[in-house]
Design an enzyme around this catalytic site. Sequence first.
Site: not given
Length: 152
Positions: A78, A81, A104
């Site tokens: 998740r 995602e 960074s």
Amino acid sequence: MAAKAESGKSFSDIAAETGLTNVYVAQLMRRQAQLKPETAPALRAAVPGLTDELVEQMMRPPFRSYHPDIVHEPAIYRLNEAVMHFGESIKEIINEDFGDGIMSAIDFYCSVDKVQAADGKTRVVVTFDGKYLPYTEQKSEHMSARAASNIS
């Protein structure tokens, strides 16, 4: 991780005692970050079960990696995602607000917090706090290697 479990403390508890972020404490315990000499006494005080050998290991540069199967773990899936879904928009905002560059992941802080939303639901807040790194225009005159080869 056994010393952490023995302490009965959460990553956030240890973070509060050491002045580190909770994610950095987890990275240290998983050998994904390097323990700095000035931080070692605070970590040892927070996690008394850490042996001299473990502290020595934690102070060596780690091999930062992950097992490829970990992406199948639901919480990690998740997170990936969410970054993939919002990534283009986040990139556009970085470019709009900062210019052509990136965030960074080395000069970087990360934390996870638990908050109560206005509707009373419990929320997870993941904070990525990274240094902005602008892309450099690549002029041959600025190349150290090329300048060095012209000297000889």
